[in-house]
Design a protein around this motif. Structure first.
Motif, PDB file in Angstrom:
ATOM      1  N   CYS A 149      20.148 -21.896  43.603  1.00 19.95           N
ATOM      2  CA  CYS A 149      20.561 -20.684  42.463  1.00 19.95           C
ATOM      3  C   CYS A 149      19.031 -19.881  42.726  1.00 19.95           C
ATOM      4  CB  CYS A 149      20.194 -21.348  41.230  1.00 19.95           C
ATOM      5  SG  CYS A 149      18.524 -22.106  40.522  1.00 19.95           S
ATOM      6  N   TRP A 150      19.100 -18.915  42.294  1.00 22.47           N
ATOM      7  CA  TRP A 150      18.538 -17.983  41.868  1.00 22.47           C
ATOM      8  C   TRP A 150      16.939 -17.778  41.353  1.00 22.47           C
ATOM      9  CZ3 TRP A 150      20.319 -14.229  46.455  1.00 22.47           C
ATOM     10  CH2 TRP A 150      22.119 -14.034  46.547  1.00 22.47           C
ATOM     11  N   ALA A 151      16.803 -17.652  41.963  1.00 24.44           N
ATOM     12  CA  ALA A 151      15.181 -17.421  41.086  1.00 24.44           C
ATOM     13  C   ALA A 151      14.897 -16.068  40.308  1.00 24.44           C
ATOM     14  CB  ALA A 151      13.904 -17.706  41.899  1.00 24.44           C
ATOM     15  N   SER A 152      14.320 -15.784  39.249  1.00 23.15           N
ATOM     16  CA  SER A 152      13.940 -15.414  37.913  1.00 23.15           C
ATOM     17  C   SER A 152      13.329 -13.991  38.994  1.00 23.15           C
ATOM     18  CB  SER A 152      13.332 -15.439  37.459  1.00 23.15           C
ATOM     19  OG  SER A 152      12.973 -14.712  36.237  1.00 23.15           O
ATOM     20  N   GLY A 153      13.927 -12.975  38.568  1.00 25.59           N
ATOM     21  CA  GLY A 153      13.751 -11.822  39.053  1.00 25.59           C
ATOM     22  C   GLY A 153      14.399 -11.411  40.492  1.00 25.59           C
ATOM     23  N   SER A 154      14.949 -12.564  41.230  1.00 22.71           N
ATOM     24  CA  SER A 154      15.437 -12.012  42.835  1.00 22.71           C
ATOM     25  C   SER A 154      16.391 -11.185  42.861  1.00 22.71           C
ATOM     26  CB  SER A 154      16.004 -13.051  43.395  1.00 22.71           C
ATOM     27  OG  SER A 154      16.148 -13.368  44.708  1.00 22.71           O
ATOM     28  N   ASP A 155      16.699 -10.907  43.814  1.00 24.98           N
ATOM     29  CA  ASP A 155      17.556  -9.573  44.836  1.00 24.98           C
ATOM     30  C   ASP A 155      18.835 -10.550  44.807  1.00 24.98           C
ATOM     31  OD1 ASP A 155      15.544  -7.293  43.954  1.00 24.98           O
ATOM     32  OD2 ASP A 155      15.449  -6.999  46.105  1.00 24.98           O
ATOM     33  N   LYS A 156      19.686 -10.277  43.806  1.00 26.79           N
ATOM     34  CA  LYS A 156      20.591 -10.884  44.208  1.00 26.79           C
ATOM     35  C   LYS A 156      22.126 -10.859  45.605  1.00 26.79           C
ATOM     36  CE  LYS A 156      21.661 -13.283  39.910  1.00 26.79           C
ATOM     37  NZ  LYS A 156      19.893 -12.055  39.767  1.00 26.79           N
ATOM     38  N   GLY A 157      21.161 -10.456  47.425  1.00 25.78           N
ATOM     39  CA  GLY A 157      21.438 -10.204  48.101  1.00 25.78           C
ATOM     40  C   GLY A 157      21.222 -10.597  49.011  1.00 25.78           C
ATOM     41  N   LEU A 158      22.857 -11.301  50.012  1.00 27.18           N
ATOM     42  CA  LEU A 158      22.569 -12.535  51.467  1.00 27.18           C
ATOM     43  C   LEU A 158      23.142 -11.489  52.072  1.00 27.18           C
ATOM     44  CD1 LEU A 158      22.728 -15.783  48.854  1.00 27.18           C
ATOM     45  CD2 LEU A 158      20.812 -14.712  50.090  1.00 27.18           C
ATOM     46  N   TRP A 159      22.801 -12.795  54.021  1.00 25.65           N
ATOM     47  CA  TRP A 159      23.840 -12.337  54.751  1.00 25.65           C
ATOM     48  C   TRP A 159      24.558 -13.452  55.032  1.00 25.65           C
ATOM     49  CZ3 TRP A 159      24.221  -7.788  55.861  1.00 25.65           C
ATOM     50  CH2 TRP A 159      22.939  -6.584  55.035  1.00 25.65           C
ATOM     51  N   VAL A 160      25.075 -13.855  56.303  1.00 26.63           N
ATOM     52  CA  VAL A 160      26.312 -14.465  56.274  1.00 26.63           C
ATOM     53  C   VAL A 160      26.716 -14.843  57.451  1.00 26.63           C
ATOM     54  CG1 VAL A 160      26.299 -15.315  53.251  1.00 26.63           C
ATOM     55  CG2 VAL A 160      28.120 -14.131  54.705  1.00 26.63           C
ATOM     56  N   LEU A 161      27.195 -15.798  57.815  1.00 23.22           N
ATOM     57  CA  LEU A 161      27.797 -15.648  58.729  1.00 23.22           C
ATOM     58  C   LEU A 161      28.942 -16.829  58.432  1.00 23.22           C
ATOM     59  CD1 LEU A 161      25.216 -16.514  62.176  1.00 23.22           C
ATOM     60  CD2 LEU A 161      26.638 -14.413  61.502  1.00 23.22           C
ATOM     61  N   PRO A 162      30.841 -16.417  58.646  1.00 19.21           N
ATOM     62  CA  PRO A 162      31.426 -17.434  58.807  1.00 19.21           C
ATOM     63  C   PRO A 162      31.571 -18.989  59.349  1.00 19.21           C
ATOM     64  CG  PRO A 162      32.613 -15.763  58.918  1.00 19.21           C
ATOM     65  CD  PRO A 162      30.779 -15.024  59.323  1.00 19.21           C
ATOM     66  N   ARG A 163      31.724 -20.418  58.510  1.00 22.49           N
ATOM     67  CA  ARG A 163      32.008 -20.965  59.185  1.00 22.49           C
ATOM     68  C   ARG A 163      32.882 -21.342  60.443  1.00 22.49           C
ATOM     69  NH1 ARG A 163      32.504 -27.586  56.637  1.00 22.49           N
ATOM     70  NH2 ARG A 163      33.722 -26.124  55.776  1.00 22.49           N
ATOM     71  N   ASP A 164      33.762 -20.640  61.120  1.00 26.93           N
ATOM     72  CA  ASP A 164      34.940 -20.711  61.381  1.00 26.93           C
ATOM     73  C   ASP A 164      34.140 -20.643  62.424  1.00 26.93           C
ATOM     74  OD1 ASP A 164      35.336 -18.499  60.487  1.00 26.93           O
ATOM     75  OD2 ASP A 164      36.483 -18.716  60.321  1.00 26.93           O
ATOM     76  N   VAL A 165      33.564 -19.087  62.248  1.00 28.96           N
ATOM     77  CA  VAL A 165      33.062 -18.359  63.569  1.00 28.96           C
ATOM     78  C   VAL A 165      32.022 -19.014  64.585  1.00 28.96           C
ATOM     79  CG1 VAL A 165      32.080 -16.424  63.999  1.00 28.96           C
ATOM     80  CG2 VAL A 165      33.689 -16.638  62.201  1.00 28.96           C
ATOM     81  N   LEU A 166      31.257 -19.537  63.246  1.00 27.57           N
ATOM     82  CA  LEU A 166      29.511 -19.682  64.010  1.00 27.57           C
ATOM     83  C   LEU A 166      29.941 -21.155  65.056  1.00 27.57           C
ATOM     84  CD1 LEU A 166      27.234 -19.796  64.254  1.00 27.57           C
ATOM     85  CD2 LEU A 166      26.764 -21.381  61.881  1.00 27.57           C
ATOM     86  N   GLN A 167      31.170 -22.247  64.333  1.00 24.43           N
ATOM     87  CA  GLN A 167      32.071 -22.845  65.157  1.00 24.43           C
ATOM     88  C   GLN A 167      32.507 -23.292  65.919  1.00 24.43           C
ATOM     89  OE1 GLN A 167      33.552 -25.506  62.180  1.00 24.43           O
ATOM     90  NE2 GLN A 167      31.386 -26.818  61.468  1.00 24.43           N
ATOM     91  N   GLY A 168      33.303 -22.277  66.266  1.00 25.70           N
ATOM     92  CA  GLY A 168      33.998 -21.482  66.797  1.00 25.70           C
ATOM     93  C   GLY A 168      33.081 -20.698  68.371  1.00 25.70           C
ATOM     94  N   HIS A 169      32.395 -20.716  68.126  1.00 21.12           N
ATOM     95  CA  HIS A 169      31.413 -19.992  69.515  1.00 21.12           C
ATOM     96  C   HIS A 169      30.713 -21.300  69.994  1.00 21.12           C
ATOM     97  CE1 HIS A 169      32.169 -15.623  69.395  1.00 21.12           C
ATOM     98  NE2 HIS A 169      31.552 -15.873  67.708  1.00 21.12           N
ATOM     99  N   LEU A 170      29.783 -22.338  69.094  1.00 21.48           N
ATOM    100  CA  LEU A 170      29.454 -23.042  69.650  1.00 21.48           C
ATOM    101  C   LEU A 170      29.874 -24.821  70.475  1.00 21.48           C
ATOM    102  CD1 LEU A 170      26.901 -23.816  66.727  1.00 21.48           C
ATOM    103  CD2 LEU A 170      26.586 -22.747  68.684  1.00 21.48           C
ATOM    104  N   ALA A 171      31.690 -24.008  69.908  1.00 21.15           N
ATOM    105  CA  ALA A 171      32.298 -25.153  70.769  1.00 21.15           C
ATOM    106  C   ALA A 171      32.700 -25.197  72.414  1.00 21.15           C
ATOM    107  CB  ALA A 171      34.080 -25.445  70.095  1.00 21.15           C
TER     108      ALA A 171
END
Length: 216
Positions: A149-171
């Motif tokens: 969860c977000w801590a108090s005062g934190s900006d609410k922005g993250l960077w993400v990599l989709p699982r299917d993309v990551l696993q597709g390349h790693l396969a």
């Protein structure tokens, strides 16, 4: 003769310029940017070069092949939260959480701080250049082992990599070593948090945990 492979400097801050986007990306010089430009451009991470530089700087991807980083950079996405838990302990990932989550760094002007909860109790904090969701993404668990969860005062922005993309390349066979290294890192991150939780338990509970392990 074959063109030289791109060279990435892993000791500099993030590259965010958009100049030369129509020219080949060979020989990207991350040192050409000043720290001020890198810091301001990171907030948006516009362009493949900025995203590539971000992955090169992130500890979770240290030692990963340049070819995989280039492929993943084009799939890096920004997501914003609204409060509450980002991940729920004991739940499987769904369409909104089926990602490997990454945080940036406070040095770029974006403050992100997250709390890791186990059975409703905060057991760890995640801040600069952190990763979470790895235990499910890399097959260590079917469900989330922790709530995030977000801590108090934190900006609410993250960077993400989709699982299917990551696993597709790693396969692919060409990324076998990358898959092995990232899986080991995912295991180490997860074990580290569990170890922190374990050390906070009363000694009587710790002894029972070992007794249960011996009987299983």
């Amino acid at each position: 003769p074959a063109s030289p492979r791109p060279k990435f400097n892993r000791t500099r801050t993030f590259n965010g310029t958009e100049s030369g986007t129509n020219s080949p990306d060979h020989g990207i010089d991350l040192r050409a940017l000043t720290a001020a430009k890198a810091a301001s451009s990171f907030l948006a991470l516009r362009g493949r070069k900025a995203k590539l530089s971000f992955l090169c700087e992130h500890p979770f991807f240290e030692g990963i092949s340049e070819s995989l980083l280039e492929k993943l950079a084009s799939q890096l996405r920004r997501t914003s939260g609204r409060g509450g838990n980002i991940l729920e302990q004991g739940k499987e990932l769904d369409a909104s959480t089926d990602y490997l989550f990454l945080t940036g760094t406070a040095g770029t002007g974006s403050f992100v701080k997250l709390e890791v909860l186990y059975d409703g109790k905060v057991i760890a904090a995640l801040e600069d250049l952190a990763v979470f969701g790895q235990e499910v993404i890399f097959g260590l668990s079917r469900v989330n082992l922790f709530s995030i969860c977000w801590a108090s005062g934190s900006d609410k922005g993250l960077w993400v990599l989709p699982r299917d993309v990551l696993q597709g390349h790693l396969a692919k066979a060409s990324h076998r070593d990358d898959r092995r290294l990232l899986t080991m890192k995912a295991m180490a991150k997860t074990t580290s948090i569990l170890h922190t939780w374990y050390l906070e338990q009363p000694s009587s509970i710790r002894l029972r945990l070992f007794e249960n392990a011996e009987q299983s």
